[in-house]
Design a protein around this motif. Structure first.
Motif, PDB file in Angstrom:
ATOM      1  N   MET A  85       0.826  -1.208   0.000  1.00  0.00           N
ATOM      2  CA  MET A  85       0.000   0.000   0.000  1.00  0.00           C
ATOM      3  C   MET A  85       0.859   1.257   0.000  1.00  0.00           C
ATOM      4  SD  MET A  85      -3.192  -0.880  -0.161  1.00  0.00           S
ATOM      5  CE  MET A  85      -2.616  -2.119  -1.322  1.00  0.00           C
ATOM      6  N   THR A  86       1.952   1.232   0.744  1.00  0.00           N
ATOM      7  CA  THR A  86       2.850   2.394   0.772  1.00  0.00           C
ATOM      8  C   THR A  86       3.453   2.643  -0.604  1.00  0.00           C
ATOM      9  OG1 THR A  86       3.405   1.950   3.093  1.00  0.00           O
ATOM     10  CG2 THR A  86       4.884   3.392   1.869  1.00  0.00           C
ATOM     11  N   LEU A  87       3.911   1.588  -1.242  1.00  0.00           N
ATOM     12  CA  LEU A  87       4.472   1.715  -2.582  1.00  0.00           C
ATOM     13  C   LEU A  87       3.427   2.214  -3.568  1.00  0.00           C
ATOM     14  CD1 LEU A  87       6.789   1.144  -4.621  1.00  0.00           C
ATOM     15  CD2 LEU A  87       5.937  -1.196  -4.766  1.00  0.00           C
ATOM     16  N   ILE A 170      13.005   1.980  -3.876  1.00  0.00           N
ATOM     17  CA  ILE A 170      12.100   1.256  -4.768  1.00  0.00           C
ATOM     18  C   ILE A 170      11.023   2.191  -5.302  1.00  0.00           C
ATOM     19  CG2 ILE A 170      10.465  -0.652  -4.941  1.00  0.00           C
ATOM     20  CD1 ILE A 170      13.336  -1.558  -4.681  1.00  0.00           C
ATOM     21  N   ILE A 171      10.502   3.044  -4.440  1.00  0.00           N
ATOM     22  CA  ILE A 171       9.479   4.006  -4.864  1.00  0.00           C
ATOM     23  C   ILE A 171      10.035   4.936  -5.940  1.00  0.00           C
ATOM     24  CG2 ILE A 171       8.129   5.999  -4.094  1.00  0.00           C
ATOM     25  CD1 ILE A 171       7.780   4.541  -1.406  1.00  0.00           C
ATOM     26  N   THR A 245      17.095  -5.430  -6.923  1.00  0.00           N
ATOM     27  CA  THR A 245      17.809  -4.470  -6.077  1.00  0.00           C
ATOM     28  C   THR A 245      17.975  -4.937  -4.632  1.00  0.00           C
ATOM     29  OG1 THR A 245      15.705  -3.318  -5.683  1.00  0.00           O
ATOM     30  CG2 THR A 245      17.108  -2.510  -7.479  1.00  0.00           C
ATOM     31  N   THR A 246      16.893  -5.278  -3.948  1.00  0.00           N
ATOM     32  CA  THR A 246      16.961  -5.541  -2.501  1.00  0.00           C
ATOM     33  C   THR A 246      16.593  -6.967  -2.113  1.00  0.00           C
ATOM     34  OG1 THR A 246      14.656  -4.845  -2.179  1.00  0.00           O
ATOM     35  CG2 THR A 246      16.357  -3.134  -2.032  1.00  0.00           C
ATOM     36  N   SER A 247      15.960  -7.712  -3.037  1.00  0.00           N
ATOM     37  CA  SER A 247      15.470  -9.068  -2.711  1.00  0.00           C
ATOM     38  C   SER A 247      14.584  -9.073  -1.474  1.00  0.00           C
ATOM     39  CB  SER A 247      16.653 -10.033  -2.526  1.00  0.00           C
ATOM     40  OG  SER A 247      17.372 -10.177  -3.731  1.00  0.00           O
ATOM     41  N   GLY A 248      13.783  -8.027  -1.351  1.00  0.00           N
ATOM     42  CA  GLY A 248      12.836  -7.950  -0.250  1.00  0.00           C
ATOM     43  C   GLY A 248      13.400  -7.389   1.033  1.00  0.00           C
ATOM     44  N   GLY A 249      14.696  -7.150   1.096  1.00  0.00           N
ATOM     45  CA  GLY A 249      15.332  -6.692   2.330  1.00  0.00           C
ATOM     46  C   GLY A 249      15.596  -5.207   2.341  1.00  0.00           C
ATOM     47  N   PRO A 250      16.396  -4.784   3.321  1.00  0.00           N
ATOM     48  CA  PRO A 250      16.929  -5.567   4.444  1.00  0.00           C
ATOM     49  C   PRO A 250      15.807  -6.114   5.343  1.00  0.00           C
ATOM     50  CG  PRO A 250      18.034  -3.427   4.251  1.00  0.00           C
ATOM     51  CD  PRO A 250      16.838  -3.375   3.367  1.00  0.00           C
ATOM     52  N   GLY A 251      15.935  -7.358   5.713  1.00  0.00           N
ATOM     53  CA  GLY A 251      14.863  -8.018   6.451  1.00  0.00           C
ATOM     54  C   GLY A 251      13.655  -8.176   5.547  1.00  0.00           C
ATOM     55  N   ASN A 252      12.561  -7.532   5.902  1.00  0.00           N
ATOM     56  CA  ASN A 252      11.366  -7.519   5.059  1.00  0.00           C
ATOM     57  C   ASN A 252      10.946  -6.084   4.744  1.00  0.00           C
ATOM     58  OD1 ASN A 252      10.442  -6.671   7.527  1.00  0.00           O
ATOM     59  ND2 ASN A 252       9.120  -8.431   7.891  1.00  0.00           N
ATOM     60  N   ALA A 253      11.917  -5.168   4.724  1.00  0.00           N
ATOM     61  CA  ALA A 253      11.622  -3.744   4.560  1.00  0.00           C
ATOM     62  C   ALA A 253      11.020  -3.429   3.207  1.00  0.00           C
ATOM     63  CB  ALA A 253      12.891  -2.913   4.774  1.00  0.00           C
ATOM     64  N   THR A 254      11.349  -4.194   2.176  1.00  0.00           N
ATOM     65  CA  THR A 254      10.811  -3.947   0.835  1.00  0.00           C
ATOM     66  C   THR A 254      10.027  -5.140   0.300  1.00  0.00           C
ATOM     67  OG1 THR A 254      12.910  -4.682  -0.137  1.00  0.00           O
ATOM     68  CG2 THR A 254      12.643  -2.317   0.230  1.00  0.00           C
ATOM     69  N   THR A 255       9.613  -6.030   1.168  1.00  0.00           N
ATOM     70  CA  THR A 255       8.830  -7.187   0.739  1.00  0.00           C
ATOM     71  C   THR A 255       7.380  -6.775   0.544  1.00  0.00           C
ATOM     72  OG1 THR A 255      10.271  -8.735   1.924  1.00  0.00           O
ATOM     73  CG2 THR A 255       8.064  -9.498   1.347  1.00  0.00           C
TER      74      THR A 255
END
Length: 302
Positions: A85-87, A170-171, A245-255
């Motif tokens: 939703m943020t993206l 990513i945005i 770029t991030t593969s969903g990371g760091p952690g789940n920050a971009t998942t």
């Protein structure tokens, strides 16, 4: 009498035969299209109610609602939903806002206008994977990137964007990809605006700002609705930019939801859980599309 009957019925029969023939010719393509749509959906629904893990094939059978319960109780699911939703909202605000301003700007005559339009629209034709690689290695890399070189020139510390601001990065990438699309649609709408109306407003003493808010912006409302609907459908499934770029990371920050489904299916080998996530994503996309289509239909009726 018989000649009259034959002469009267022959044209009707000949008129109907091409239509019937045309209908039968369409049947194979319609059948293929329905199979192309329905078969994957039915298989996704089936696997979402099954225990199906590629690493542990011994565990199988009907799972009931276990896959869905595990999905909604997983903290990663809610984080991915929030990131989605943020993206989505961030990219819509950036592309619609800047797209509107750029459309008004590019509608004004200036030297090199046609070349500038082509250059502004060209990023939309770059593949998402290529865009992500360009931003990751050529622009945002803290050592080799352009932004890092600019920061070093002014004596500033280069920023590792994907480590410190992963979701914002990513945005930025996705907004760069979709801004030309919004610009193209909105520029077409601006060019359809009646110049006599703007000239009359100018003669009545309306300034540039007043003309924009009371003439241009209301005229663009339908085009903006179309841009929002089309972008929303595609932005719910952003994947390549995150994967590269991030593969969903760091952690789940971009998942986001799309990357979570990928991780469940191809990294954790949980086909049942991934299918449940796919069903949730389909429901979410259809709900959003339903309200957007109704909103646009109301605007078109006005």
């Amino acid at each position: 009498m018989s000649a009259t009957v034959i002469g009267g019925t022959a044209p009707a029969a000949s008129a109907k035969s091409p239509r019937r023939t045309g209908s039968w010719l369409v049947v194979p393509s319609v059948a293929v299209l329905l199979a192309w749509m329905i078969v994957p959906l039915v298989m996704t629904l089936w696997f979402s109610f099954q225990y199906y893990n590629l690493v542990n094939p011994d565990v199988s059978g009907f799972a009931g609602r276990d896959n869905y319960e595990f999905l909604v109780t997983d903290p990663d699911f809610w984080v991915s939903l929030r990131n989605t939703m943020t993206l989505l909202l961030s990219v819509l605000v950036i592309t619609v806002g800047l797209g509107t301003l750029l459309a008004v700007l590019f509608d004004q005559p200036f030297p090199g206008q046609k070349i500038a339009r082509v250059l502004a629209i060209s990023p939309f034709f770059v593949m998402p994977t290529v865009s992500a690689l360009i931003w990751k290695n050529l622009l945002m890399h803290p050592i080799y990137g352009v932004l890092g070189a600019v920061a070093s020139t002014f004596g500033l510390q280069p920023v590792d964007w994907f480590a410190n601001y992963p979701l914002a990065s990513i945005i930025a990438i996705v907004s760069w990809e979709w801004l030309p699309f919004a610009l193209l649609i909105l520029l077409t709408a601006v060019q359809s605006l009646d110049h006599e109306q703007r000239e009359a407003a100018r003669m009545d003493g309306a300034g540039v700002v007043a003309q924009f808010f009371f003439i241009t912006l209301p005229h663009l409302s339908r085009a903006i609705s179309v841009v929002i609907m089309i972008e929303t459908i595609f932005l719910l499934t952003v994947f390549a930019e995150i994967f590269v770029t991030t593969s969903g990371g760091p952690g789940n920050a971009t998942t986001n939801l799309a990357f979570l489904i990928y991780a469940r299916a191809l990294l954790q080998y949980d086909v049942g859980g991934a299918s449940a996530g796919g069903v949730v994503a389909i429901i979410l996309a259809n709900i959003v599309a339903f309200f957007l289509v109704r909103s646009i239909a109301r605007r078109l009726e006005v």
